[in-house]
Design a protein around this motif. Structure first.
Motif, PDB file in Angstrom:
ATOM      1  N   LEU A   1      36.772  44.382  45.183  1.00 45.64           N
ATOM      2  CA  LEU A   1      37.596  43.964  43.797  1.00 45.64           C
ATOM      3  C   LEU A   1      37.350  42.912  43.900  1.00 45.64           C
ATOM      4  O   LEU A   1      37.311  42.080  44.509  1.00 45.64           O
ATOM      5  N   SER A   2      36.548  42.393  42.273  1.00 44.93           N
ATOM      6  CA  SER A   2      36.596  40.440  42.561  1.00 44.93           C
ATOM      7  C   SER A   2      37.945  39.714  42.577  1.00 44.93           C
ATOM      8  O   SER A   2      39.345  40.735  41.888  1.00 44.93           O
ATOM      9  N   GLY A   3      37.945  39.021  42.929  1.00 39.32           N
ATOM     10  CA  GLY A   3      39.456  38.587  42.830  1.00 39.32           C
ATOM     11  C   GLY A   3      40.040  38.140  43.555  1.00 39.32           C
ATOM     12  O   GLY A   3      41.478  37.906  44.626  1.00 39.32           O
ATOM     13  N   LYS A   4      39.465  39.171  44.576  1.00 34.24           N
ATOM     14  CA  LYS A   4      39.844  38.895  46.627  1.00 34.24           C
ATOM     15  C   LYS A   4      39.953  37.826  47.313  1.00 34.24           C
ATOM     16  O   LYS A   4      37.792  37.875  46.859  1.00 34.24           O
ATOM     17  N   GLU A   5      40.180  37.593  48.158  1.00 32.91           N
ATOM     18  CA  GLU A   5      39.791  36.321  48.896  1.00 32.91           C
ATOM     19  C   GLU A   5      38.350  36.440  49.531  1.00 32.91           C
ATOM     20  O   GLU A   5      37.313  36.258  49.755  1.00 32.91           O
ATOM     21  N   ALA A   6      38.497  38.522  50.132  1.00 27.42           N
ATOM     22  CA  ALA A   6      37.434  38.874  51.329  1.00 27.42           C
ATOM     23  C   ALA A   6      36.585  39.905  50.070  1.00 27.42           C
ATOM     24  O   ALA A   6      35.867  40.928  51.197  1.00 27.42           O
ATOM     25  N   CYS A   7      36.536  40.112  48.694  1.00 29.23           N
ATOM     26  CA  CYS A   7      35.684  40.591  48.106  1.00 29.23           C
ATOM     27  C   CYS A   7      34.270  40.305  48.061  1.00 29.23           C
ATOM     28  O   CYS A   7      33.764  39.387  48.449  1.00 29.23           O
ATOM     29  N   ILE A   8      33.034  40.992  47.976  1.00 33.30           N
ATOM     30  CA  ILE A   8      32.145  41.478  48.467  1.00 33.30           C
ATOM     31  C   ILE A   8      30.739  41.390  47.140  1.00 33.30           C
ATOM     32  O   ILE A   8      31.206  42.031  46.318  1.00 33.30           O
ATOM     33  N   SER A   9      29.725  40.717  48.099  1.00 32.87           N
ATOM     34  CA  SER A   9      28.624  41.425  46.306  1.00 32.87           C
ATOM     35  C   SER A   9      28.138  42.455  46.553  1.00 32.87           C
ATOM     36  O   SER A   9      28.164  43.170  47.617  1.00 32.87           O
ATOM     37  N   HIS A  10      26.955  42.807  45.737  1.00 40.68           N
ATOM     38  CA  HIS A  10      26.633  44.039  45.610  1.00 40.68           C
ATOM     39  C   HIS A  10      25.314  44.237  46.738  1.00 40.68           C
ATOM     40  O   HIS A  10      25.339  45.335  47.733  1.00 40.68           O
ATOM     41  N   GLU A  11      24.773  43.234  47.332  1.00 38.48           N
ATOM     42  CA  GLU A  11      24.463  42.893  48.713  1.00 38.48           C
ATOM     43  C   GLU A  11      24.979  43.574  49.607  1.00 38.48           C
ATOM     44  O   GLU A  11      23.941  43.699  50.520  1.00 38.48           O
ATOM     45  N   GLU A  12      25.764  42.902  50.234  1.00 37.54           N
ATOM     46  CA  GLU A  12      26.930  42.867  51.135  1.00 37.54           C
ATOM     47  C   GLU A  12      27.262  44.631  51.011  1.00 37.54           C
ATOM     48  O   GLU A  12      27.329  44.655  52.106  1.00 37.54           O
ATOM     49  N   LEU A  13      27.404  44.792  50.066  1.00 39.14           N
ATOM     50  CA  LEU A  13      27.780  46.323  49.842  1.00 39.14           C
ATOM     51  C   LEU A  13      26.152  46.874  50.877  1.00 39.14           C
ATOM     52  O   LEU A  13      26.785  48.564  51.639  1.00 39.14           O
ATOM     53  N   VAL A  14      25.523  46.810  50.431  1.00 42.11           N
ATOM     54  CA  VAL A  14      23.951  47.441  50.904  1.00 42.11           C
ATOM     55  C   VAL A  14      24.074  47.557  52.406  1.00 42.11           C
ATOM     56  O   VAL A  14      23.772  48.025  53.327  1.00 42.11           O
TER      57      VAL A  14
END
Length: 303
Positions: free
Chosen positions: A157-170
């Motif tokens: 979820l965006s807006g969260k301090e630890a929000c990840i990108s799509h690349e990080e999800l991969v």
């Protein structure tokens, strides 16, 4: 892998993921020998080489894989390209259904930023926790898996301090310590759902493996590396309330030789809405689509 189904024990609460008794053995139709042999030949080699979750590829890569295979398969891949743009492969290690579902679901949340969906599934996860406790599972046996899955949900979820990108999800999906824990989370809630609805699943399981529900869960659901079939998919979809579409690649065709690509939607009752015109229940379109070839699942991306 075989598909077993039968008549629901509680028809008033059953979902459209159930199939008529006449289709109990239809899963066997997808055990196409040529597809199985071709996939098995590449599975052993690829399993150790490809990551748990691969990169998105154009669907043409699937045609390249079967270029020397049966022409019906190539024709079906052409049909697939009319509706689907890409495929994302998962490692063929027996956990491919759960890994495919894991990535496809988290990717959907990352792209849609659907807070309501996270709130909804969090409630379902808590209910799954209570189900396992009521069935006699010790909380320490599954609590870490539950916690990690919920962390992954919040991280996309965006807006969260630890929000990840799509690349990080991969990258996270390729991290064994993360990926395997989420797979185990899915395995536990699938087992809990099957045990909770023992009367419904028992006829399917006896036809599939001639074992008790408890033994089936212990030997074919909870252990890592055990492949998934219709029973697993139905239980996971119902437990989480997430509709799933499975598209089948096989050599079936009609009497005139025409080919089409079959699919089945596993849609839990929680995801049915009322049609304003007819007053009847209408199932929501699944937002997760997986491609099934004998013994393996990958992720499909609609156009």
């Amino acid at each position: 892998m075989q598909n077993q189904d039968g008549q629901p024990a509680e028809p008033e609460t059953e979902t459209i993921s159930s199939l008529p008794t006449s289709e109990v053995n239809d899963w066997a139709n997808y055990r196409d020998d040529e597809v199985m042999q071709q996939h098995s030949a590449i599975q052993a080699e690829e399993a150790g080489k490809i990551p748990f979750v691969g990169d998105k590829e154009p669907l043409s890569s699937l045609a390249e894989e079967y270029k020397s295979g049966n022409p019906i398969l190539l024709e079906k891949i052409k049909v697939l390209t009319e509706q689907y743009a890409a495929i994302r492969r998962t490692r063929g290690d027996g956990n491919c259904f759960f890994r495919s579902f894991m990535f496809a679901y988290l990717e959907h949340i990352l792209e849609s930023q659907d807070r309501a969906e996270i709130d909804r599934i969090t409630v379902n996860v808590e209910q799954c926790r209570k189900t396992l406790l009521s069935l006699g599972y010790a909380e320490f046996t599954f609590e870490d898996f539950f916690s990690l899955f919920l962390e992954q949900l919040e991280s996309v979820l965006s807006g969260k301090e630890a929000c990840i990108s799509h690349e990080e999800l991969v990258q996270r999906s390729r991290d064994q310590s993360v990926s395997d824990y989420v797979v185990m989370f899915f395995r536990f809630i699938t087992s809990g759902e099957i045990r909770k609805r023992l009367e419904f699943y028992e006829p399917f399981i006896q036809g599939l493996s001639n074992t008790s529900v408890e033994q089936f869960c212990k030997s074919s659901v909870e252990p890592m590396g055990e492949e998934s079939d219709h029973v697993h998919i139905t239980a996971l979809s119902d437990a989480l309330g997430v509709p799933i579409r499975i598209v089948y690649l096989d050599r079936s065709h009609d009497d005139k030789g025409s080919v089409s690509v079959n699919h089945h939607d596993f849609t839990p009752a929680a995801h049915e809405v009322t049609d304003a015109n007819t007053g009847g229940a209408v199932a929501l379109e699944p937002f997760i689509t997986l491609l099934y070839r004998p013994g393996h699942y990958d992720i499909l991306y609609p156009k």
